[in-house]
Write a protein that holds these residues in place. Sequence first.
Motif, PDB file in Angstrom:
ATOM      1  N   UNK A 437       0.508  -1.187  -0.105  1.00 49.21           N
ATOM      2  CA  UNK A 437      -0.170  -0.019  -0.012  1.00 49.21           C
ATOM      3  C   UNK A 437       0.752   0.919   0.327  1.00 49.21           C
ATOM      4  N   UNK A 438       0.306   1.761  -0.811  1.00 48.07           N
ATOM      5  CA  UNK A 438       1.606   3.453  -1.333  1.00 48.07           C
ATOM      6  C   UNK A 438       1.565   4.431   0.294  1.00 48.07           C
ATOM      7  N   UNK A 439       2.519   4.476   0.768  1.00 51.44           N
ATOM      8  CA  UNK A 439       2.715   5.158   1.868  1.00 51.44           C
ATOM      9  C   UNK A 439       2.147   4.500   3.357  1.00 51.44           C
ATOM     10  N   UNK A 440       2.609   3.060   3.107  1.00 50.26           N
ATOM     11  CA  UNK A 440       3.080   2.450   4.834  1.00 50.26           C
ATOM     12  C   UNK A 440       3.717   1.965   3.979  1.00 50.26           C
ATOM     13  N   UNK A 441       5.278   2.213   5.173  1.00 49.43           N
ATOM     14  CA  UNK A 441       5.988   1.468   5.308  1.00 49.43           C
ATOM     15  C   UNK A 441       6.186   0.552   6.281  1.00 49.43           C
ATOM     16  N   UNK A 442       7.722   0.100   6.892  1.00 49.11           N
ATOM     17  CA  UNK A 442       8.144  -1.058   7.527  1.00 49.11           C
ATOM     18  C   UNK A 442       7.773  -0.636   9.028  1.00 49.11           C
ATOM     19  N   UNK A 443       7.923   0.006   9.355  1.00 44.67           N
ATOM     20  CA  UNK A 443       7.896   0.807  11.112  1.00 44.67           C
ATOM     21  C   UNK A 443       6.125   0.109  11.584  1.00 44.67           C
ATOM     22  N   UNK A 444       5.529   1.106   9.873  1.00 38.69           N
ATOM     23  CA  UNK A 444       3.517   1.131  10.427  1.00 38.69           C
ATOM     24  C   UNK A 444       2.678  -0.216   9.901  1.00 38.69           C
ATOM     25  N   UNK A 445       3.903  -1.044   9.602  1.00 39.09           N
ATOM     26  CA  UNK A 445       3.730  -2.368   9.085  1.00 39.09           C
ATOM     27  C   UNK A 445       4.229  -3.147  10.086  1.00 39.09           C
ATOM     28  N   UNK A 446       5.430  -2.715  11.052  1.00 39.97           N
ATOM     29  CA  UNK A 446       5.206  -3.421  12.143  1.00 39.97           C
ATOM     30  C   UNK A 446       4.240  -3.231  13.523  1.00 39.97           C
ATOM     31  N   UNK A 447       3.764  -2.314  13.773  1.00 35.30           N
ATOM     32  CA  UNK A 447       2.700  -1.592  14.411  1.00 35.30           C
ATOM     33  C   UNK A 447       1.350  -1.947  14.239  1.00 35.30           C
ATOM     34  N   UNK A 448       0.837  -2.121  12.953  1.00 31.08           N
ATOM     35  CA  UNK A 448       0.011  -2.755  13.091  1.00 31.08           C
ATOM     36  C   UNK A 448       0.736  -4.358  13.872  1.00 31.08           C
ATOM     37  N   UNK A 499      -9.138 -11.034  -4.945  1.00 27.37           N
ATOM     38  CA  UNK A 499      -8.081 -10.315  -4.008  1.00 27.37           C
ATOM     39  C   UNK A 499      -6.608  -9.906  -5.713  1.00 27.37           C
ATOM     40  N   UNK A 500      -7.000 -10.904  -6.139  1.00 26.52           N
ATOM     41  CA  UNK A 500      -6.093 -10.015  -7.998  1.00 26.52           C
ATOM     42  C   UNK A 500      -7.025  -8.824  -8.162  1.00 26.52           C
ATOM     43  N   UNK A 501      -7.846  -8.881  -8.769  1.00 33.37           N
ATOM     44  CA  UNK A 501      -8.700  -7.528  -8.619  1.00 33.37           C
ATOM     45  C   UNK A 501      -7.453  -6.504  -8.112  1.00 33.37           C
ATOM     46  N   UNK A 502      -7.550  -6.214  -6.714  1.00 36.54           N
ATOM     47  CA  UNK A 502      -7.175  -5.457  -5.760  1.00 36.54           C
ATOM     48  C   UNK A 502      -5.409  -4.960  -6.326  1.00 36.54           C
ATOM     49  N   UNK A 503      -5.041  -6.295  -6.433  1.00 36.24           N
ATOM     50  CA  UNK A 503      -3.906  -6.101  -6.554  1.00 36.24           C
ATOM     51  C   UNK A 503      -2.737  -5.668  -7.948  1.00 36.24           C
ATOM     52  N   UNK A 504      -4.018  -5.759  -8.980  1.00 32.46           N
ATOM     53  CA  UNK A 504      -3.481  -5.485  -9.887  1.00 32.46           C
ATOM     54  C   UNK A 504      -3.368  -4.267 -10.363  1.00 32.46           C
ATOM     55  N   UNK A 505      -3.535  -3.534  -9.993  1.00 33.20           N
ATOM     56  CA  UNK A 505      -3.189  -1.402 -10.106  1.00 33.20           C
ATOM     57  C   UNK A 505      -2.033  -1.569  -8.522  1.00 33.20           C
ATOM     58  N   UNK A 506      -1.502  -2.266  -8.393  1.00 34.08           N
ATOM     59  CA  UNK A 506      -0.054  -2.085  -7.166  1.00 34.08           C
ATOM     60  C   UNK A 506       0.680  -2.875  -8.345  1.00 34.08           C
ATOM     61  N   UNK A 507       0.878  -3.680  -9.185  1.00 30.51           N
ATOM     62  CA  UNK A 507       1.590  -4.644  -9.852  1.00 30.51           C
ATOM     63  C   UNK A 507       1.636  -3.470 -10.878  1.00 30.51           C
ATOM     64  N   UNK A 508       0.882  -3.478 -11.776  1.00 31.90           N
ATOM     65  CA  UNK A 508       1.287  -2.072 -12.656  1.00 31.90           C
ATOM     66  C   UNK A 508       2.793  -0.582 -11.954  1.00 31.90           C
ATOM     67  N   UNK A 509       1.907  -0.513 -11.019  1.00 29.36           N
ATOM     68  CA  UNK A 509       2.593   0.747 -10.043  1.00 29.36           C
ATOM     69  C   UNK A 509       4.014   0.606 -10.098  1.00 29.36           C
ATOM     70  N   UNK A 510       4.345  -1.174  -9.680  1.00 27.53           N
ATOM     71  CA  UNK A 510       6.360  -1.753  -9.456  1.00 27.53           C
ATOM     72  C   UNK A 510       6.550  -2.537 -10.258  1.00 27.53           C
ATOM     73  N   UNK A 511       6.288  -2.944 -11.140  1.00 24.71           N
ATOM     74  CA  UNK A 511       6.492  -3.549 -12.108  1.00 24.71           C
ATOM     75  C   UNK A 511       6.597  -2.866 -13.758  1.00 24.71           C
ATOM     76  N   UNK A 512       7.194  -2.684 -14.290  1.00 28.48           N
ATOM     77  CA  UNK A 512       7.270  -2.338 -15.857  1.00 28.48           C
ATOM     78  C   UNK A 512       6.597  -3.818 -16.533  1.00 28.48           C
TER      79      UNK A 512
END
Length: 690
Positions: A437-448, A499-512
């Motif tokens: 998720x954009x804007x969520x880093x290791x620190x917030x992930x660990x706290x969650x 899950x795939x429909x949620x993930x595909x926008x992230x896939x397109x953002x992360x991989x050429x």
Amino acid sequence: MPDVADPFDSLNAEQRLAVGHGLGEDGADARALLIIAGAGTGKTNTLAYRVAKLILHQQDPQRLLLLTFSRRAALEMERRAASVINRVLGRGGARQLPSLPWSGTFHSVAARLLRDYAGRLGLDASFTIHDRGDSEDLLGLARHDLGLTSTRSRFPQKGTCLSIYSRVVNSQQPLAQVLQQAFPWCSPWESELKRLFGAYVDIKQRQNVLDYDDLLLFWSEMMADPQLGAEVGARFDHVLVDEYQDTNRLQAAILLGLKPEGAGLTVVGDDAQSIYSFRGATVRNILDFPQQFDPPARRVTLQRNYRSTQPLLEVSNAVIAQASERHDKTLWSDKAGSGRAQLVMVSDEAEQAVWVASRILEQREAGLALKSQAVLFRTSSHSAALELELTRRQIPFVKFGGLKFLEAAHVKDLLAVLRFAQNPRGRMAGFRVVQLIPGVGPAHAARLLDAMEQAPDPALALEAFRMPAGAAAAWQTFVLLYRALRQPQRNWPADVDLAKRWYVPHLERLHDDAAVRRADLDNLERIAASYASRERFLSELTLDPPDASSDRAGEALRDEDYVILSTIHSAKGQEWTSVHVLNVVDGCIPSDLGTGSQDEIDEERRLLYVAMTRAREHLHLLVPQRFYVTQQSALGQRHIYAARSRFIDDALVAKFETVVWPAAVAEGAAALAPLSAGIAVRERARDAWR
């Protein structure tokens, strides 16, 4: 029953004995059965026909347990057994074998049984299973938390630590013994490793996850309990095990727990092909099997080989006959063959590469496709010179290995979403997913994840957690997805599509190359549709994954024909018309690192035997006389003179056709010198580096 030709007529006499053991006229024999199946003797057919014979004798398919080392092997067994039954019943191929619900790998069957008995084992039935990568990462976190990454001297890396842990579990040996035998450079860290492994176990229990080794460990513990072990054993009338020589001590203990008297137990294997001690397998399981029962198990030996010509079998038999301990057998074939195996003397590794490449092209011009030719070697690095030569000559090749399907980042991402929904306490899956998720880093992930671990209901804790303002909208979208995936009434495999429909926008953002990677996700969705539930899908896909991702699999197959390059370990179970074995010299086969004990030397001998028995018609053992070795030493680069492998002794040389490559004529006599003198030269040269 319709009057049809006997479908068992195709079996030879020994195969028929094995298939009919304890059935029909042989019904009074209740001994355990050991089938020693030599290379190329029809092992798969024999086991499949035995399954069919059991069912035709009114054995309930629901009460047959068939254990293999891959799901594909189990499916092939079922297919062949179905064909036999259909012929007996006079039906066409459309009718399928009655379902064999307990057919699969040791690990997949273990996962199912552990879920069935989870409550009685102190497990939560919703546990998830970590693959090796996730297990390494989790062990790495424990390593860091204990401060073992900041020591002044080098502590073993997480991958090495997991290998040590796995060896201890599967071999059932004390840590000190494992370190001394397999990881001597790690011995000074014994107390720290004990502490690390204890922490690793604690973390797995808190997160409700199991690794590969836990599956066998818990199953073994279950069988060791008198009441529970008897209950599980009573579920199965017959247990049939493929590739028994590749089992470890835990797996042997499981089988003895299932059938302590031996009745109904059939194991198939070949001690001469036991080459996986580095995975914890032990040849002792198959060597000692008959005497573990009273009366001892019946032994049926399959010796007729359907793969190789008789001249090739003669040299292979001679190599394995020198083993210090084995089940006696002599492979034979009615394929006479016109040529002997070749012992090829070359001056060095460069000329070895030239000779092999030339021979491959010669055989291709004679009508032998490249795919029917293989080059085998003890260690992956041994093929480096040959790979350069093949490339120079534009000879396409495929080297066994590469990126596995489940190692691709995008596949791991989508599976992590499903795993996190299946098990909210699975920290590794959660840590991976939340950071997509954009804007969520290791620190917030660990706290969650900390909040979820401490909460009575981790799913509610996730929904209540507040992410940074910049990630709020994307976070809420994920919360809605997570809530939907947690709904018990959701129909599988709709979860994957969601899950795939949620993930595909992230896939397109992360991989050429998102379009190529998307094909893998579509393939994953198709695979999911063949499983009954999300839990079965996640478990079995982790335990028996597909071979390659779409973006890498295509790279190897750009040409319609190609030579196979493979380590000997990866070649087991395969066969080719022509086989070249590189570096058949002391120091390579056997490896310098594999001569510390008689057991190690015996396994190295079995490796050469496995390589030789892959060939149908042409076998070439390459013997380079000189190596170039570079070490951090004042001596710099030196020639190391090699001796022919001790496994090809002077008496055995006469069984080969000896070929001396022209550039090596001057040194050919030295290569054929008595073996003892050659080994002495090799060892003196090695001493110079110490």
